[in-house]
Design a protein around this motif. Structure first.
Motif, mmCIF file in Angstrom:
data_model
loop_
_atom_site.group_PDB
_atom_site.id
_atom_site.type_symbol
_atom_site.label_atom_id
_atom_site.label_comp_id
_atom_site.label_asym_id
_atom_site.label_seq_id
_atom_site.Cartn_x
_atom_site.Cartn_y
_atom_site.Cartn_z
ATOM 1 N N GLN A 206 -2.953 -2.240 3.270
ATOM 2 C CA GLN A 206 -1.805 -1.357 3.503
ATOM 3 C C GLN A 206 -1.299 -0.792 2.177
ATOM 4 O O GLN A 206 -0.228 -0.190 2.128
ATOM 5 C CB GLN A 206 -0.670 -2.128 4.183
ATOM 6 C CG GLN A 206 -0.957 -2.546 5.616
ATOM 7 C CD GLN A 206 0.192 -3.314 6.249
ATOM 8 O OE1 GLN A 206 -0.013 -4.402 6.756
ATOM 9 N NE2 GLN A 206 1.405 -2.755 6.235
ATOM 10 N N GLY A 238 2.241 -5.629 8.270
ATOM 11 C CA GLY A 238 2.722 -6.241 7.026
ATOM 12 C C GLY A 238 1.736 -7.262 6.472
ATOM 13 O O GLY A 238 1.744 -7.566 5.287
ATOM 14 N N ALA A 344 5.657 -10.428 4.515
ATOM 15 C CA ALA A 344 6.407 -9.469 5.322
ATOM 16 C C ALA A 344 5.727 -9.263 6.665
ATOM 17 O O ALA A 344 4.524 -9.068 6.746
ATOM 18 C CB ALA A 344 6.507 -8.129 4.595
ATOM 19 N N MET A 345 6.495 -9.315 7.722
ATOM 20 C CA MET A 345 6.006 -8.957 9.049
ATOM 21 C C MET A 345 6.998 -7.963 9.647
ATOM 22 O O MET A 345 8.209 -8.151 9.500
ATOM 23 C CB MET A 345 5.889 -10.200 9.933
ATOM 24 C CG MET A 345 5.375 -9.929 11.331
ATOM 25 S SD MET A 345 5.035 -11.505 12.155
ATOM 26 C CE MET A 345 4.647 -10.955 13.797
ATOM 27 N N ARG A 346 6.480 -6.954 10.236
ATOM 28 C CA ARG A 346 7.257 -5.839 10.820
ATOM 29 C C ARG A 346 8.787 -6.088 10.849
ATOM 30 O O ARG A 346 9.272 -6.926 11.582
ATOM 31 C CB ARG A 346 6.767 -5.555 12.231
ATOM 32 C CG ARG A 346 7.067 -4.156 12.717
ATOM 33 C CD ARG A 346 6.450 -3.909 14.060
ATOM 34 N NE ARG A 346 6.333 -2.470 14.345
ATOM 35 C CZ ARG A 346 5.726 -1.985 15.423
ATOM 36 N NH1 ARG A 346 5.184 -2.783 16.302
ATOM 37 N NH2 ARG A 346 5.647 -0.688 15.618
ATOM 38 N N PRO A 348 10.677 -7.188 8.177
ATOM 39 C CA PRO A 348 11.000 -8.491 7.575
ATOM 40 C C PRO A 348 12.490 -8.579 7.274
ATOM 41 O O PRO A 348 13.098 -7.621 6.812
ATOM 42 C CB PRO A 348 10.171 -8.513 6.287
ATOM 43 C CG PRO A 348 9.818 -7.096 5.991
ATOM 44 C CD PRO A 348 9.725 -6.430 7.335
ATOM 45 N N SER A 501 1.900 1.306 2.630
ATOM 46 C CA SER A 501 2.277 1.513 4.032
ATOM 47 C C SER A 501 3.176 0.355 4.427
ATOM 48 O O SER A 501 2.771 -0.571 5.125
ATOM 49 C CB SER A 501 1.043 1.569 4.927
ATOM 50 O OG SER A 501 0.301 2.735 4.659
ATOM 51 N N GLY A 502 4.396 0.399 3.924
ATOM 52 C CA GLY A 502 5.343 -0.682 4.177
ATOM 53 C C GLY A 502 6.746 -0.128 4.251
ATOM 54 O O GLY A 502 7.039 0.962 3.744
ATOM 55 N N GLY A 503 7.595 -0.896 4.906
ATOM 56 C CA GLY A 503 8.999 -0.524 4.954
ATOM 57 C C GLY A 503 9.287 0.725 5.775
ATOM 58 O O GLY A 503 10.375 1.288 5.669
ATOM 59 N N GLU A 707 9.262 0.310 12.039
ATOM 60 C CA GLU A 707 9.761 -1.048 12.236
ATOM 61 C C GLU A 707 11.009 -1.156 13.093
ATOM 62 O O GLU A 707 11.224 -2.151 13.783
ATOM 63 C CB GLU A 707 10.004 -1.693 10.857
ATOM 64 C CG GLU A 707 8.687 -2.058 10.204
ATOM 65 C CD GLU A 707 8.757 -2.147 8.685
ATOM 66 O OE1 GLU A 707 8.706 -3.260 8.178
ATOM 67 O OE2 GLU A 707 8.849 -1.104 8.020
HETATM 68 MO MO1 MOS Z 1 5.842 -3.530 7.001
HETATM 69 S S1 MOS Z 1 6.248 -5.528 7.286
HETATM 70 O O1 MOS Z 1 6.746 -3.236 5.578
HETATM 71 O O2 MOS Z 1 4.146 -3.475 6.855
#
Ligand code: MOS
Length: 746
Positions: A206, A238, A344-346, A348, A501-503, A707
């Motif tokens: 990610q 995540g 981190a999980m979706r 977090p 690809s987070g948050g 999320e």
């Molecule tokens: Mo999401 S837990 O920032 O992939």
């Protein structure tokens, strides 16, 4: 005339994903789809204890088995280094200990060796023939978290304790959420290729640039000698944000053997070595006046972490700004256990945090005999009271009002078990949700090509959410080039550096970079159109020309009078007019210097049905209203929220990773025993987006939707369960047994 050259805007439309045909036809290459001649297969050997030391390891039998090329362990894998702390994401990972660094076992399933063989079956057989002797100690595996450590204060204002003690109405309860394991369909996978000098790593990621930097550090090679490719992902939630041990074992083996090595973890390993959402316990203390005004809010969260790493779940993420209250304190503390490192999980932090906060708000509403929607409306803040900043765009009240209308909330009768339909008892619950917004830094390039097509590239990833499509839409909007003429390239660390690809931040982050890159590419085409005697606008100055809907034209004349950019480029013997763009990160929040508090908001309304005769609990429908800025593409956006709501049903009723207290093994490490919500569990989901552009974040006003749809769902369901049964379940998942036991007592 105009209609012939103007492509209709796709922004705000409901478009299918441009990568859809590649995926449904099987042409999209996921990490484990890469094959190379001479490729070998690696299978790790996992520890069968959670705490202790390796006393001895016998690899002789495994080494002599058919097809086996090597068995690597601490003595012979070669150096795998630690990553020193560094800036941004270039040095970030959650499990910081390199695999095989010492002979200490700190969690069940920790890798102790890896077998490389000609086939996967040979490697699997040989891995089970590696004999390891351990000196085993009792693992620290708690089902209840406790610590004497001084908690860390995350946010504070006023005198929370005093105000709580003197409040007229109080709630003081503790809420727990269990360990949850990310279970994307696609397992973590890597195909590592070493050419004697450089690595090409096809790995589930990610965050390709983070993976490049971390892999380079840990393998001890310059970053330019590592290329990470992750074109398509079978999601991640995540779990694939950061580098985990399997990637290092494959890359180190490839270097040792000078051959491509593939390593795909098993579903069981996914529960052991690549992160999970940790268990949380959250004490909530709410004090209010008799007319429902919060006077104090205290949120004290605990979560487990691993022995070596400090992973804070951040449960108090939303608490400081969600409601108005003069007195507030949010704290957190960690409890180390003999488990793998959490990650981190979706959603977090906010997701488990809002289960606690919104369940406590529901309990407060019951104590006040007040409608739970009304309680939220009475505590709507005028600004972010944690930092005094105005919200960039907050429409939570409207989320509740629109949701209540769509759900039919006014028909709710508050008395427990009072609502029935078709012989079923109905329970209606509600919760707020919120998730941070903002931007990561991003860069992108745009090429306008002389065949009338265009290319946009960015070193970000599409984890299945629709990023390919969004990038094409932004470029189409800027240039007037239709979507089917736009090529999007991402998932490669050699591209201009893009966001992780987070948050839920990719969309908001890439818009300004693509926008700038497109403007520069268009400017380049304009300049070509005026340069030299042969130029179509010879003698004109570039500033006299514009670029509108694919045409270079005199600003004083309509775009239709101009020349298609492809014609300009062909005439000038140019293959492509290119531009690059960059955007800076932007976050509104307590630590930020910015002028606004930037978040997304929403309201979740859930209906559950309860059939006491056969103890059947179902979630029948969910209405969710999301305030996430401008929605660029309704179809993938709705998919994100629908999927998140279904995941919320799983969180509320099904998901829980259970550790065996005797040996620390995740006991239900498979998809039969670890239950995720399936189609049969999915309620009818009604998604509404308020669609207020948030221009503080970017010119299109888009925040992000990955999320937020999960946040609040479990609390709304738990509130519905209480409404139907009178049983307040404060520990997820809600089990049938919780409801039966209470009824017997009553
Ligand atoms: Mo999401 S837990 O920032 O992939």
């Amino acid at each position: 005339m105009a209609s012939q050259i103007k492509v209709p805007s796709t922004i705000g439309g409901a478009l299918p994903r441009i990568d859809g045909p590649l995926k449904v036809s099987g042409a999209a290459k996921y990490s484990s789809d890469y094959h190379f001649s001479g490729m070998l297969y690696a299978v790790p050997v996992c520890s069968t204890i959670a705490n202790g030391k390796i006393v001895s390891m016998d690899t002789t039998a495994a080494e002599s088995m058919p097809g086996v090329r090597a068995v690597y362990h601490r003595e012979n894998i070669g150096p795998i280094y630690r990553v020193p702390p560094g800036e941004g994401f270039s040095a970030y990972l959650d499990e910081r200990r390199p695999p095989f660094e010492d002979d200490v076992i700190r969690y069940y399933g920790q890798f102790v060796a890896v077998v490389v063989a000609q086939t996967f079956e040979q490697a699997t057989a040989a891995a089970s023939a590696v004999k390891v002797k351990y000196n085993e100690e009792k693992p620290g595996i708690a089902t209840h978290l406790e610590t004497d450590d001084e908690p860390k204060v995350e946010s504070t204002r006023g005198k929370a304790e005093d105000a709580f003690n003197s409040a007229a109405v109080k709630v003081d309860e503790t809420y727990s959420t269990p360990t949850e394991t990310h279970n994307p369909i696609e397992l973590h996978a890597i195909v590592a290729v070493w050419d004697g000098q450089s690595f090409t790593l096809y790995q589930t990621s990610q965050a390709v640039s983070n993976h490049r930097d971390v892999m380079a550090q840990m393998l001890g090679v310059p970053a330019e000698n590592v290329r990470v490719i992750s074109r398509f992902l079978g999601s991640g939630f995540g779990g694939k944000l950061w580098v985990w041990p399997p990637y290092l074992l494959a890359a180190a083996s490839a270097r040792k053997l000078n051959a491509p090595v593939k390593l795909v973890i098993s579903r069981q390993m996914m529960f052991q070595t690549v992160g999970h959402r940790p268990r949380t316990q959250q004490r909530m203390r709410l004090g209010a006046t008799t007319d429902g005004k919060l006077v104090s809010l205290q949120h004290d969260a605990l979560n487990h972490t691993s022995i070596l790493d400090e992973y804070g779940e951040g449960c108090g993420e939303s608490t400081p700004f969600l409601y108005s209250t003069p007195n507030l304190k949010v704290t957190s503390a960690l409890v180390p256990m003999n488990v793998g490192t959490p990650t981190a999980m979706r959603g977090p932090g906010a997701v488990p945090g809002l289960f606690a906060l919104e369940s406590a708000m529901d309990e407060l509403a019951v104590k006040l005999k007040m409608d739970p929607v009304e309680l939220r409306l009475r505590n709507e803040p005028a600004k972010d009271e944690s930092n005094g900043l105005p919200f960039s765009s907050r429409h939570l009240v409207e989320c509740f009002k629109v949701g209540a209308e769509k759900f039919g909330w006014s028909q709710r009768t508050a008395e427990i078990g009072s609502m029935k339909r078709d012989g079923l008892i109905l329970g209606w619950g509600v919760a707020a949700c919120a998730w941070g917004a903002g931007r990561f830094a991003a860069s992108a390039t745009v090429d306008l090509r002389n065949d009338g097509t265009a290319r946009v590239s960015c070193g970000t990833q599409d984890i299945g959410t629709g990023t390919y499509t969004i990038l094409a839409q932004v470029l189409s909007e800027k240039t007037g080039i239709p979507l089917d003429k736009i090529e999007v390239v991402l998932g490669d660390s050699s591209l201009p550096e893009g966001p992780i690809s987070g948050g839920s931040l990719v969309t908001a982050s890439v818009i300004p970079a693509i926008s700038q890159a497109a403007e520069r590419a268009m400017q380049s085409a304009v300049m070509m159109a005026t340069s030299g005697d042969n130029a179509p606008f010879a003698g004109k100055k570039p500033e006299e020309l514009g670029f509108t809907n694919r045409r270079v034209h005199l600003k004083e004349k309509a775009p239709e009078t101009g020349i298609d950019y492809a014609e300009v480029l062909k005439r000038m013997n140019v293959s492509a007019a290119s531009g690059s763009g960059k955007s800076e990160e932007y976050f509104g929040g307590p630590q930020a210097k910015q002028k606004y508090s930037v978040h997304s908001f929403g309201a979740q309304f859930a209906e559950i049905t309860w059939q006491p005769e056969i103890a059947r609990l179902r979630v029948s429908r969910v209405v969710t209203v999301i305030d996430s800025g401008r929605i660029l593409n309704l179809r993938p956006a709705r998919n994100q929220v629908e999927g998140a709501v279904v995941m919320g049903v799983g969180m509320a009723l099904l998901e829980e990773t259970k550790y065996d207290p005797r040996n620390g093994a995740p006991m239900n490490s498979n998809l039969a025993d670890y239950m995720v919500a399936t189609n049969a569990d999915a309620p009818a989901v009604d998604v509404t987006f308020l669609d207020y552009p948030d221009k503080i974040v970017n010119e299109f006003g888009a925040r992000g939707v990955g999320e937020i749809g999960l946040a609040g769902v479990a609390a709304a369901i738990a509130g519905g369960v209480y409404h139907a049964t009178g049983v307040r379940v404060r520990e997820l998942p809600i089990r049938i047994e919780d409801l039966l036991g209470q009824q017997e007592i009553a």
